[in-house]
Scaffold this motif. Structure first.
Motif, PDB file in Angstrom:
ATOM      1  N   ASN A 301       0.824  -1.214   0.000  1.00 26.11           N
ATOM      2  CA  ASN A 301       0.000   0.000   0.000  1.00 26.11           C
ATOM      3  C   ASN A 301       0.858   1.263   0.000  1.00 26.11           C
ATOM      4  OD1 ASN A 301      -2.566  -1.006  -0.100  1.00 26.11           O
ATOM      5  ND2 ASN A 301      -3.017  -0.733   2.065  1.00 26.11           N
ATOM      6  N   TYR A 302       1.895   1.225   0.798  1.00 32.83           N
ATOM      7  CA  TYR A 302       2.715   2.405   1.080  1.00 32.83           C
ATOM      8  C   TYR A 302       3.441   2.913  -0.164  1.00 32.83           C
ATOM      9  CZ  TYR A 302       6.095   5.164   3.881  1.00 32.83           C
ATOM     10  OH  TYR A 302       6.869   6.162   4.444  1.00 32.83           O
ATOM     11  N   TYR A 303       3.808   1.995  -1.058  1.00 32.31           N
ATOM     12  CA  TYR A 303       4.555   2.439  -2.233  1.00 32.31           C
ATOM     13  C   TYR A 303       3.721   3.405  -3.070  1.00 32.31           C
ATOM     14  CZ  TYR A 303       7.916   2.579  -5.983  1.00 32.31           C
ATOM     15  OH  TYR A 303       8.841   3.038  -6.888  1.00 32.31           O
ATOM     16  N   ASN A 313       8.331  10.984  -4.460  1.00 38.71           N
ATOM     17  CA  ASN A 313       8.077  11.073  -5.904  1.00 38.71           C
ATOM     18  C   ASN A 313       8.779   9.979  -6.715  1.00 38.71           C
ATOM     19  OD1 ASN A 313       6.445  13.505  -5.789  1.00 38.71           O
ATOM     20  ND2 ASN A 313       8.344  14.574  -5.282  1.00 38.71           N
ATOM     21  N   LEU A 314       8.713   8.749  -6.214  1.00 39.50           N
ATOM     22  CA  LEU A 314       9.300   7.640  -6.961  1.00 39.50           C
ATOM     23  C   LEU A 314       8.413   7.270  -8.144  1.00 39.50           C
ATOM     24  CD1 LEU A 314      10.595   5.234  -4.161  1.00 39.50           C
ATOM     25  CD2 LEU A 314      11.764   7.156  -5.247  1.00 39.50           C
ATOM     26  N   SER A 315       9.032   6.735  -9.176  1.00 40.26           N
ATOM     27  CA  SER A 315       8.272   6.214 -10.313  1.00 40.26           C
ATOM     28  C   SER A 315       7.881   4.767 -10.018  1.00 40.26           C
ATOM     29  CB  SER A 315       9.100   6.325 -11.591  1.00 40.26           C
ATOM     30  OG  SER A 315      10.322   5.626 -11.452  1.00 40.26           O
ATOM     31  N   GLN A 316       7.498   4.015 -11.049  1.00 41.78           N
ATOM     32  CA  GLN A 316       7.054   2.634 -10.821  1.00 41.78           C
ATOM     33  C   GLN A 316       8.135   1.823 -10.103  1.00 41.78           C
ATOM     34  OE1 GLN A 316       7.183   3.753 -14.397  1.00 41.78           O
ATOM     35  NE2 GLN A 316       5.565   2.542 -15.379  1.00 41.78           N
ATOM     36  N   ARG A 318      10.598  -1.075  -9.383  1.00 44.02           N
ATOM     37  CA  ARG A 318      11.379  -1.972 -10.228  1.00 44.02           C
ATOM     38  C   ARG A 318      11.584  -3.298  -9.499  1.00 44.02           C
ATOM     39  NH1 ARG A 318      13.847   0.912 -14.432  1.00 44.02           N
ATOM     40  NH2 ARG A 318      13.959  -1.209 -15.294  1.00 44.02           N
ATOM     41  N   ALA A 319      11.608  -4.371 -10.266  1.00 47.37           N
ATOM     42  CA  ALA A 319      11.748  -5.701  -9.665  1.00 47.37           C
ATOM     43  C   ALA A 319      13.047  -5.829  -8.883  1.00 47.37           C
ATOM     44  CB  ALA A 319      11.668  -6.775 -10.745  1.00 47.37           C
ATOM     45  N   ARG A 320      14.122  -5.244  -9.380  1.00 46.29           N
ATOM     46  CA  ARG A 320      15.420  -5.375  -8.717  1.00 46.29           C
ATOM     47  C   ARG A 320      15.479  -4.603  -7.400  1.00 46.29           C
ATOM     48  NH1 ARG A 320      17.544  -0.469  -9.652  1.00 46.29           N
ATOM     49  NH2 ARG A 320      16.955   0.606 -11.584  1.00 46.29           N
ATOM     50  N   GLN A 321      14.613  -3.589  -7.231  1.00 44.84           N
ATOM     51  CA  GLN A 321      14.633  -2.805  -6.000  1.00 44.84           C
ATOM     52  C   GLN A 321      14.128  -3.607  -4.811  1.00 44.84           C
ATOM     53  OE1 GLN A 321      12.198   0.405  -7.645  1.00 44.84           O
ATOM     54  NE2 GLN A 321      13.901   1.834  -7.337  1.00 44.84           N
ATOM     55  N   HIS A 322      13.088  -4.369  -5.040  1.00 48.06           N
ATOM     56  CA  HIS A 322      12.504  -5.185  -3.965  1.00 48.06           C
ATOM     57  C   HIS A 322      11.663  -6.272  -4.631  1.00 48.06           C
ATOM     58  CE1 HIS A 322      10.842  -6.463  -0.229  1.00 48.06           C
ATOM     59  NE2 HIS A 322      11.163  -5.370   0.448  1.00 48.06           N
ATOM     60  N   PRO A 323      12.278  -7.397  -5.015  1.00 44.77           N
ATOM     61  CA  PRO A 323      11.557  -8.412  -5.794  1.00 44.77           C
ATOM     62  C   PRO A 323      10.274  -8.920  -5.149  1.00 44.77           C
ATOM     63  CG  PRO A 323      13.907  -8.864  -5.796  1.00 44.77           C
ATOM     64  CD  PRO A 323      13.702  -7.742  -4.830  1.00 44.77           C
ATOM     65  N   ILE A 324      10.274  -9.099  -3.828  1.00 47.95           N
ATOM     66  CA  ILE A 324       9.074  -9.630  -3.175  1.00 47.95           C
ATOM     67  C   ILE A 324       7.965  -8.581  -3.158  1.00 47.95           C
ATOM     68  CG2 ILE A 324       8.130 -10.533  -1.021  1.00 47.95           C
ATOM     69  CD1 ILE A 324       9.846 -12.551  -2.451  1.00 47.95           C
ATOM     70  N   ALA A 325       8.294  -7.335  -2.857  1.00 54.63           N
ATOM     71  CA  ALA A 325       7.283  -6.275  -2.879  1.00 54.63           C
ATOM     72  C   ALA A 325       6.734  -6.079  -4.288  1.00 54.63           C
ATOM     73  CB  ALA A 325       7.874  -4.967  -2.354  1.00 54.63           C
ATOM     74  N   LYS A 392       6.738  -1.597 -12.878  1.00 62.21           N
ATOM     75  CA  LYS A 392       7.442  -1.595 -14.169  1.00 62.21           C
ATOM     76  C   LYS A 392       7.353  -3.007 -14.752  1.00 62.21           C
ATOM     77  CE  LYS A 392      10.112   0.805 -17.041  1.00 62.21           C
ATOM     78  NZ  LYS A 392       9.653   2.050 -17.702  1.00 62.21           N
ATOM     79  N   ILE A 393       6.292  -3.236 -15.515  1.00 61.34           N
ATOM     80  CA  ILE A 393       5.956  -4.581 -15.971  1.00 61.34           C
ATOM     81  C   ILE A 393       7.061  -5.211 -16.806  1.00 61.34           C
ATOM     82  CG2 ILE A 393       4.365  -5.938 -17.384  1.00 61.34           C
ATOM     83  CD1 ILE A 393       3.170  -5.076 -14.774  1.00 61.34           C
ATOM     84  N   ASN A 394       7.660  -4.428 -17.714  1.00 56.23           N
ATOM     85  CA  ASN A 394       8.624  -5.050 -18.626  1.00 56.23           C
ATOM     86  C   ASN A 394       9.965  -5.370 -17.976  1.00 56.23           C
ATOM     87  OD1 ASN A 394       9.820  -2.528 -18.544  1.00 56.23           O
ATOM     88  ND2 ASN A 394       9.288  -1.992 -20.662  1.00 56.23           N
TER      89      ASN A 394
END
Length: 404
Positions: A301-303, A313-316, A318-325, A392-394
């Motif tokens: 929720n927090y993101y 003001n973060l953008s989408q 990314r999987a590498r930032q926190h894969p589980i989240a 970031k889906i792709n």
């Protein structure tokens, strides 16, 4: 390929440490509970999925009542009875199991995600004690995150119930005037305190040799632990994120709301801290996988509602930032089928009752199925836009996702 085949593929490539070295049959028991649930999507079969997982990863004396299992039951009972008093409220008990299974399916079929998770979590220089058994570190972290992410929903229901009743009373007659009520959640500092966990005396030297350079992240407060994790993962200003989380409860009180993700994360940290302290287990299990799963619960929720807004003001994500989240946000948003509506408006809704799923290296396709033909084009468009705006889906699906 349906979800059953994805799940089978995941379990074909999973090994569980306790099964290999202590003769348990946790993998078989969890897999059987899941296949039975997919054959018959009932509450009792959902319960058996929770039961099998939390028994496999229960820290403590096995013949005790498992409090994690009891907590999921209390959440289910609370929303089942109290959700009927709301305009809108849907099931989160069966929903959570489907979120869990959807994540396992993505992991099984998508090499991109597996590679990202491996680089993030399976690095001996960062966390030497991860599960060496194939895919178990993911299974453990993901299971904790997915099955626990909505556990504090009863707190949110209480606020919504009160607000809806007061709104009804206030709006019926203009002679009543403006009426309001504020429910203040009272938490003192001790609620968030988590004294630093120490290793057993006989393993102290070995533990310090492994983790001496990580001592800065072994903090004595759940807010500090979560703030430091977000600071590291998203390259945030530590003072800003710590200040935001320190003031988060007060902010919720001022706005008369509850963020169930925040309190679900806090509950997980408190409970696992207690168990590891009581059993004198390796503190690293708490400060790495459990903290990682707890922070993902916070972020679901927090993101969107905080980190994508001022001052961060973060953008989408990314999987590498926190894969589980990343995976939790994606699966939580996609899971729309088989969600019983408890609220007055939800009961009337024509909601999806089933789904078809396709996943490969390039894309994910999901088709919601209905009991009767319905015009859901606006819903599908909004769903796709919402997911694409947060995730970031792709990063993992080069051709994106398709929702029908």
């Amino acid at each position: 390929m349906g979800i059953k085949k994805f799940i089978k593929k995941f379990f074909d490539n999973l090994e569980i440490y306790e099964d290999q070295y202590h003769g348990t049959k946790y993998k078989k028991e969890i897999y059987i509970s899941i296949t039975q649930f997919l054959d018959n999507k009932t509450e009792i079969n959902a319960y058996n999925v929770y039961k099998a997982f939390f028994e496999a990863y229960w820290i403590g004396i096995q013949d005790e009542v498992n409090p994690f299992l009891e907590l999921t039951q209390r959440m289910k009972n609370f929303e089942e009875f109290n959700g009927k008093l709301l305009e809108n409220h849907r099931d989160h008990y069966i929903h959570t199991v489907f979120v869990f299974l959807l994540g396992l399916s993505i992991f099984a079929e998508n090499t991109n995600y597996r590679k990202i998770f491996s680089e993030y979590a399976l690095d001996k220089s960062k966390y030497p004690d991860f599960y060496d058994t194939p895919n178990e570190e993911f299974f453990y972290r993901w299971g904790l995150s997915a099955l626990f992410h909505d556990i504090a929903y009863p707190l949110e229901i209480i606020i919504k119930q009160t607000n809806e009743y007061i709104k009804f009373v206030s709006e019926y007659s203009d002679t009543i005037g403006e009426t309001g009520i504020n429910i203040k959640l009272s938490t003192n500092n001790s609620f968030f305190n988590l004294p630093i966990l120490k290793p057993r005396s006989e393993s102290k030297d070995r533990f310090n040799a492994k983790y001496n350079k990580f001592q800065s992240r072994f903090l004595d407060n759940s807010i500090s632990l979560l703030a430091y994790t977000l600071y590291e993962n998203f390259n945030l200003n530590l003072h800003e994120i710590k200040n935001n989380l320190d003031n988060f409860v007060e902010n919720m009180n001022e706005n008369n709301r509850i963020d169930h993700g925040f309190f679900s994360a806090i509950i997980m940290l408190k409970w696992y801290h207690y168990l590891i302290k009581r059993t004198n287990w390796n503190p690293a299990y708490f400060y790495f996988p459990i903290l990682d799963s707890s922070s993902s619960i916070l972020l679901h929720n927090y993101y969107k509602h905080t980190l994508m807004e001022d001052p961060f003001n973060l953008s989408q994500i990314r999987a590498r930032q926190h894969p589980i989240a990343y995976l939790l946000i994606l699966c939580d948003e996609l899971q729309e089928w088989n969600r019983e509506g408890y609220g007055k408006m939800d009961i009337k809704d024509d909601a999806p009752t089933d789904f078809d799923l396709f996943i490969d290296e390039l894309e994910l396709k999901i088709k919601y199925k209905y009991l009767q033909k319905t015009n859901n084009n606006d819903f599908l468009k909004e769903k796709h836009e919402k997911i694409s705006s947060i995730v970031k889906i792709n990063d993992i699906f080069k051709n994106g996702i398709k929702i029908e």
